[in-house]
Design a protein around this motif. Sequence first.
Motif, PDB file in Angstrom:
ATOM      1  N   LEU A 113       0.984  -1.067   0.334  1.00  0.00           N
ATOM      2  CA  LEU A 113       0.098  -0.396  -0.534  1.00  0.00           C
ATOM      3  C   LEU A 113       0.317   1.682  -0.193  1.00  0.00           C
ATOM      4  CD1 LEU A 113      -3.053  -0.865   2.202  1.00  0.00           C
ATOM      5  CD2 LEU A 113      -3.027  -0.780   0.152  1.00  0.00           C
ATOM      6  N   LEU A 114       2.317   1.028   0.697  1.00  0.00           N
ATOM      7  CA  LEU A 114       3.142   1.801   0.740  1.00  0.00           C
ATOM      8  C   LEU A 114       3.425   2.411  -1.281  1.00  0.00           C
ATOM      9  CD1 LEU A 114       5.930   1.399   3.405  1.00  0.00           C
ATOM     10  CD2 LEU A 114       3.532   3.340   3.456  1.00  0.00           C
ATOM     11  N   LEU A 115       3.629   1.368  -1.492  1.00  0.00           N
ATOM     12  CA  LEU A 115       4.038   1.752  -3.612  1.00  0.00           C
ATOM     13  C   LEU A 115       2.720   2.208  -4.490  1.00  0.00           C
ATOM     14  CD1 LEU A 115       5.601  -1.249  -4.341  1.00  0.00           C
ATOM     15  CD2 LEU A 115       6.864   0.614  -4.005  1.00  0.00           C
ATOM     16  N   VAL A 116       1.918   1.579  -3.778  1.00  0.00           N
ATOM     17  CA  VAL A 116       0.181   2.317  -4.652  1.00  0.00           C
ATOM     18  C   VAL A 116      -0.160   3.664  -3.918  1.00  0.00           C
ATOM     19  CG1 VAL A 116      -2.370   2.544  -4.584  1.00  0.00           C
ATOM     20  CG2 VAL A 116      -1.107   0.187  -4.124  1.00  0.00           C
ATOM     21  N   ASP A 117       0.382   4.080  -2.409  1.00  0.00           N
ATOM     22  CA  ASP A 117       0.081   5.683  -2.247  1.00  0.00           C
ATOM     23  C   ASP A 117       1.342   6.183  -3.215  1.00  0.00           C
ATOM     24  OD1 ASP A 117      -1.019   7.169  -0.098  1.00  0.00           O
ATOM     25  OD2 ASP A 117       0.677   7.259   0.494  1.00  0.00           O
ATOM     26  N   ALA A 118       1.661   5.603  -2.686  1.00  0.00           N
ATOM     27  CA  ALA A 118       3.348   6.647  -4.197  1.00  0.00           C
ATOM     28  C   ALA A 118       2.859   6.749  -5.076  1.00  0.00           C
ATOM     29  CB  ALA A 118       4.444   6.056  -3.407  1.00  0.00           C
ATOM     30  N   LEU A 119       2.558   5.142  -6.188  1.00  0.00           N
ATOM     31  CA  LEU A 119       2.364   5.426  -7.165  1.00  0.00           C
ATOM     32  C   LEU A 119       0.758   6.722  -7.808  1.00  0.00           C
ATOM     33  CD1 LEU A 119       3.735   2.091  -7.803  1.00  0.00           C
ATOM     34  CD2 LEU A 119       4.172   3.738  -8.587  1.00  0.00           C
ATOM     35  N   ALA A 120      -0.024   6.102  -7.036  1.00  0.00           N
ATOM     36  CA  ALA A 120      -1.360   7.272  -7.744  1.00  0.00           C
ATOM     37  C   ALA A 120      -1.410   8.288  -7.420  1.00  0.00           C
ATOM     38  CB  ALA A 120      -2.994   5.526  -7.527  1.00  0.00           C
ATOM     39  N   HIS A 121      -2.593   8.644  -8.087  1.00  0.00           N
ATOM     40  CA  HIS A 121      -2.716  10.247  -7.346  1.00  0.00           C
ATOM     41  C   HIS A 121      -4.181   9.511  -6.469  1.00  0.00           C
ATOM     42  CE1 HIS A 121      -0.963  10.734 -11.887  1.00  0.00           C
ATOM     43  NE2 HIS A 121      -1.352  11.831 -11.554  1.00  0.00           N
TER      44      HIS A 121
END
Length: 190
Positions: A113-121
């Motif tokens: 979820l840290l990756l999702v948070d960093a990549l997604a708007h």
Amino acid sequence: MNQEIAETTTAQPACHFPNFSVLLSSTPRGARLARLLADEQLRRWGLPSETASHIVAELAANAATHGRVQGRDFRLTLYVIDGTLRIEVTDTRGERLPQLQQPAPGAESGRGLLLVDALAHRWGVTEGRFPRKTVWAELRFSSPEPAPHAPVPPTPFPKKATGCCGASTIPPGWRERPCGTAASRRRSGR
């Protein structure tokens, strides 16, 4: 493997938007297949797929790991409205909502979820009819800056911000809860 693939367009001619949905087994193999199918679909639509593939991989892996219920599948849905790709992964563990948290030092997992948070708007969770939940992420696509004196290419997406014919893109009865730090990223311009 139980697999259902449905690529559809809306029946209303004025409300066309690209969409794709697939039902996959809640296994590591299903999660891997979700990433591969999403990558292929985005290429067909002529959209960049690298960032979206990473997000699909993380959300599908979470559905197969944390949202798994024996004998139940998860659904991957992709659609594009007004230059925004929405990635949705629905599983049948509605009581286990994802939370953004720092993993323990030296832990081998817990960073998805840290990756999702960093990549997604932006990203969040939509609670559906019990026992379902949908974890979603959105990516905005911007056209590259045109070269000097070059004509501006037309935008390949419909200019509707709310979805088909002005209707909400959230099914009736579902609550949408934004998660993560996307709001702070928007304020800081990242």
